[in-house]
Design a protein around this motif. Sequence first.
Motif, PDB file in Angstrom:
ATOM      1  N   ILE A 378      24.942   1.164  33.847  1.00  0.00           N
ATOM      2  CA  ILE A 378      23.644   1.015  33.195  1.00  0.00           C
ATOM      3  C   ILE A 378      23.873   0.303  31.868  1.00  0.00           C
ATOM      4  CG2 ILE A 378      21.695   2.223  32.125  1.00  0.00           C
ATOM      5  CD1 ILE A 378      23.769   3.981  34.777  1.00  0.00           C
ATOM      6  N   THR A 379      23.202  -0.818  31.663  1.00  0.00           N
ATOM      7  CA  THR A 379      23.303  -1.552  30.403  1.00  0.00           C
ATOM      8  C   THR A 379      21.949  -1.547  29.712  1.00  0.00           C
ATOM      9  OG1 THR A 379      22.846  -3.664  31.507  1.00  0.00           O
ATOM     10  CG2 THR A 379      25.150  -3.054  31.214  1.00  0.00           C
ATOM     11  N   ALA A 380      21.988  -1.568  28.372  1.00  0.00           N
ATOM     12  CA  ALA A 380      20.752  -1.558  27.592  1.00  0.00           C
ATOM     13  C   ALA A 380      21.037  -2.099  26.198  1.00  0.00           C
ATOM     14  CB  ALA A 380      20.175  -0.143  27.509  1.00  0.00           C
ATOM     15  N   ALA A 381      19.974  -2.380  25.467  1.00  0.00           N
ATOM     16  CA  ALA A 381      20.127  -2.915  24.115  1.00  0.00           C
ATOM     17  C   ALA A 381      20.564  -1.844  23.131  1.00  0.00           C
ATOM     18  CB  ALA A 381      18.812  -3.549  23.655  1.00  0.00           C
ATOM     19  N   THR A 382      20.254  -0.579  23.422  1.00  0.00           N
ATOM     20  CA  THR A 382      20.598   0.517  22.514  1.00  0.00           C
ATOM     21  C   THR A 382      21.245   1.659  23.285  1.00  0.00           C
ATOM     22  OG1 THR A 382      18.481   1.673  22.790  1.00  0.00           O
ATOM     23  CG2 THR A 382      18.586  -0.045  21.080  1.00  0.00           C
ATOM     24  N   ALA A 383      21.973   2.496  22.549  1.00  0.00           N
ATOM     25  CA  ALA A 383      22.605   3.672  23.159  1.00  0.00           C
ATOM     26  C   ALA A 383      21.551   4.604  23.731  1.00  0.00           C
ATOM     27  CB  ALA A 383      23.459   4.392  22.124  1.00  0.00           C
ATOM     28  N   GLU A 384      20.446   4.768  23.002  1.00  0.00           N
ATOM     29  CA  GLU A 384      19.402   5.688  23.449  1.00  0.00           C
ATOM     30  C   GLU A 384      18.797   5.227  24.773  1.00  0.00           C
ATOM     31  OE1 GLU A 384      19.674   4.346  20.432  1.00  0.00           O
ATOM     32  OE2 GLU A 384      20.328   6.141  19.344  1.00  0.00           O
ATOM     33  N   ALA A 385      18.544   3.924  24.894  1.00  0.00           N
ATOM     34  CA  ALA A 385      17.959   3.408  26.132  1.00  0.00           C
ATOM     35  C   ALA A 385      18.934   3.549  27.298  1.00  0.00           C
ATOM     36  CB  ALA A 385      17.554   1.950  25.947  1.00  0.00           C
ATOM     37  N   ALA A 386      20.214   3.297  27.055  1.00  0.00           N
ATOM     38  CA  ALA A 386      21.211   3.446  28.118  1.00  0.00           C
ATOM     39  C   ALA A 386      21.299   4.895  28.580  1.00  0.00           C
ATOM     40  CB  ALA A 386      22.576   2.960  27.624  1.00  0.00           C
ATOM     41  N   GLN A 387      21.282   5.826  27.640  1.00  0.00           N
ATOM     42  CA  GLN A 387      21.357   7.237  27.995  1.00  0.00           C
ATOM     43  C   GLN A 387      20.130   7.675  28.797  1.00  0.00           C
ATOM     44  OE1 GLN A 387      22.039   8.573  23.902  1.00  0.00           O
ATOM     45  NE2 GLN A 387      24.002   9.444  24.541  1.00  0.00           N
ATOM     46  N   GLN A 388      18.955   7.230  28.376  1.00  0.00           N
ATOM     47  CA  GLN A 388      17.731   7.611  29.074  1.00  0.00           C
ATOM     48  C   GLN A 388      17.743   7.112  30.515  1.00  0.00           C
ATOM     49  OE1 GLN A 388      14.165   6.233  27.130  1.00  0.00           O
ATOM     50  NE2 GLN A 388      12.797   7.205  28.593  1.00  0.00           N
ATOM     51  N   THR A 389      18.135   5.855  30.719  1.00  0.00           N
ATOM     52  CA  THR A 389      18.160   5.308  32.070  1.00  0.00           C
ATOM     53  C   THR A 389      19.250   5.958  32.911  1.00  0.00           C
ATOM     54  OG1 THR A 389      17.314   3.186  31.273  1.00  0.00           O
ATOM     55  CG2 THR A 389      18.379   3.192  33.428  1.00  0.00           C
ATOM     56  N   ALA A 390      20.407   6.194  32.305  1.00  0.00           N
ATOM     57  CA  ALA A 390      21.514   6.803  33.049  1.00  0.00           C
ATOM     58  C   ALA A 390      21.151   8.201  33.525  1.00  0.00           C
ATOM     59  CB  ALA A 390      22.766   6.842  32.184  1.00  0.00           C
ATOM     60  N   ARG A 391      20.484   8.951  32.698  1.00  0.00           N
ATOM     61  CA  ARG A 391      20.097  10.307  33.107  1.00  0.00           C
ATOM     62  C   ARG A 391      19.035  10.266  34.205  1.00  0.00           C
ATOM     63  NH1 ARG A 391      22.780  13.552  29.770  1.00  0.00           N
ATOM     64  NH2 ARG A 391      23.392  12.711  27.733  1.00  0.00           N
ATOM     65  N   ALA A 392      18.140   9.282  34.142  1.00  0.00           N
ATOM     66  CA  ALA A 392      17.140   9.140  35.197  1.00  0.00           C
ATOM     67  C   ALA A 392      17.811   8.756  36.520  1.00  0.00           C
ATOM     68  CB  ALA A 392      16.107   8.092  34.795  1.00  0.00           C
ATOM     69  N   ALA A 393      18.788   7.848  36.451  1.00  0.00           N
ATOM     70  CA  ALA A 393      19.520   7.449  37.661  1.00  0.00           C
ATOM     71  C   ALA A 393      20.297   8.619  38.237  1.00  0.00           C
ATOM     72  CB  ALA A 393      20.463   6.295  37.343  1.00  0.00           C
ATOM     73  N   ALA A 394      20.959   9.383  37.371  1.00  0.00           N
ATOM     74  CA  ALA A 394      21.733  10.534  37.835  1.00  0.00           C
ATOM     75  C   ALA A 394      20.834  11.559  38.515  1.00  0.00           C
ATOM     76  CB  ALA A 394      22.464  11.169  36.649  1.00  0.00           C
ATOM     77  N   GLU A 395      19.648  11.766  37.975  1.00  0.00           N
ATOM     78  CA  GLU A 395      18.718  12.726  38.580  1.00  0.00           C
ATOM     79  C   GLU A 395      18.290  12.264  39.967  1.00  0.00           C
ATOM     80  OE1 GLU A 395      14.474  14.992  37.542  1.00  0.00           O
ATOM     81  OE2 GLU A 395      15.306  13.493  36.158  1.00  0.00           O
ATOM     82  N   ARG A 396      18.042  10.973  40.135  1.00  0.00           N
ATOM     83  CA  ARG A 396      17.628  10.453  41.440  1.00  0.00           C
ATOM     84  C   ARG A 396      18.751  10.529  42.468  1.00  0.00           C
ATOM     85  NH1 ARG A 396      13.352   5.510  40.120  1.00  0.00           N
ATOM     86  NH2 ARG A 396      12.282   6.636  38.467  1.00  0.00           N
ATOM     87  N   LEU A 397      19.981  10.476  41.983  1.00  0.00           N
ATOM     88  CA  LEU A 397      21.118  10.512  42.904  1.00  0.00           C
ATOM     89  C   LEU A 397      21.644  11.933  43.127  1.00  0.00           C
ATOM     90  CD1 LEU A 397      23.109   7.395  41.616  1.00  0.00           C
ATOM     91  CD2 LEU A 397      21.887   7.611  43.795  1.00  0.00           C
ATOM     92  N   GLY A 398      21.186  12.879  42.321  1.00  0.00           N
ATOM     93  CA  GLY A 398      21.685  14.240  42.447  1.00  0.00           C
ATOM     94  C   GLY A 398      23.000  14.463  41.740  1.00  0.00           C
ATOM     95  N   ILE A 399      23.303  13.633  40.729  1.00  0.00           N
ATOM     96  CA  ILE A 399      24.523  13.790  39.923  1.00  0.00           C
ATOM     97  C   ILE A 399      24.220  14.759  38.801  1.00  0.00           C
ATOM     98  CG2 ILE A 399      26.130  12.613  38.375  1.00  0.00           C
ATOM     99  CD1 ILE A 399      25.738  10.097  40.068  1.00  0.00           C
ATOM    100  N   ALA A 400      25.100  15.723  38.574  1.00  0.00           N
ATOM    101  CA  ALA A 400      24.878  16.750  37.558  1.00  0.00           C
ATOM    102  C   ALA A 400      24.794  16.125  36.181  1.00  0.00           C
ATOM    103  CB  ALA A 400      26.003  17.777  37.603  1.00  0.00           C
TER     104      ALA A 400
END
Length: 403
Positions: A378-400
């Motif tokens: 996951i790439t983003a312009a800011t750390a906050e945006a990367a974290q938000q997207t990564a957590r959303a992706a992890a939730e969709r995949l079932g990653i803790a």
Amino acid sequence: MSAAPILPGPVAGGGRLATLGVMGGGQLGRMFVHAAQALGYQTAVLDPDATSPAGRVSDYHVATAYDDEQGLAQLMQRCEAITTEFENVPAGALATLAAQRPVAPGPQAVAVAQDRIAEKAHFAACARAGGVGPAPHAAIVSPADLAAVPDALLPGILKTARLGYDGKGQVRVADRAALATAWAQLGRVPCVLEQHLALRDELSVIVARGADGALVHFPVQRNLHRDGILAVTEVLPGRVSPALAEQAIGATCAIAAQLRYVGVLCVEFFVVDDGSADGALVVNEMAPRPHNSGHYTIDACDVSQFELQVRTLAGLPLPTPRQHSAAIMLNLLGDLWWRDGQPVTPDWAGVLALPGTHLHLYGKHDARPGRKMGHLTITAATAEAAQQTARAAAERLGIAPWR
């Protein structure tokens, strides 16, 4: 190594393209092949598995054992230079290749990485230059060594000296009785006992070093492991203190330089709780190859770890890598293809609908629990945006989730 660079494209007067070889056909070899082909090289892979991920995308695939004389001869015949994608390729096979072709990393460096006892000794020697040493430890190769283990090393972690990776060949031991039992269970092979330390964090540094001594590095990576397997890598501004980052980079450069290393090298570190604000660094282990924690460089940097592997092997210039995006990498294990004992297809459509997601699957047909099937960056312009997207992706995949 050859004094003259191996330039991509047609070989002068040869009527063919310059070819680079790799020992090993896994996902690291696959990504090396992609990087080499993008620069204009042909590639050859030696791996016994006829359906290996790298072998299926390479121009040539030599499907023999790593120490097969005919296979090695075929690889040398095809290639101008040869690298390796994992550290357990027999060092003797690399020495055979190195007698006829440039090989990077060299067999001596790989041999050190194959043996935890030699590796710890190298780290201890490098601590005088790099300032970061290994955890307190003891080598156990005989019953006398077992009896002589200092009390201060217990509780600890007993690790086989050879062939351990992703948490394999490791046993936590609380006392001397447990240590003796664990050593017996491991077959009384040479081992290293490391003192158990209170860990705050896990970091890694990837460097690339040329035959001329030129050395470049990527930013320090923050890693999370689960069950001994890398789960998440974060490379975000402000995630690692500047002091620790400087120490980790300096220690990695010293480890590479004192080995006279040529190629891409990853060194992993623990941050231990010593009462200070930042904690203290301890060097854990090294990998003489590109590393899982550096996969984000394909999408978040202007030059990837795999392109630098190609460049060091071919003797090309080494540009200083520039990270242009905040990045988080999620390791995708075979567990994602199973739920309640039933096969499922992960929600790739939902994941790829998220901004800045880059999916890399390795072409493996059999999704087994714990098997590395791919990664998502996951790439983003800011750390906050990367974290938000990564957590959303992890939730969709079932990653803790992670902190």
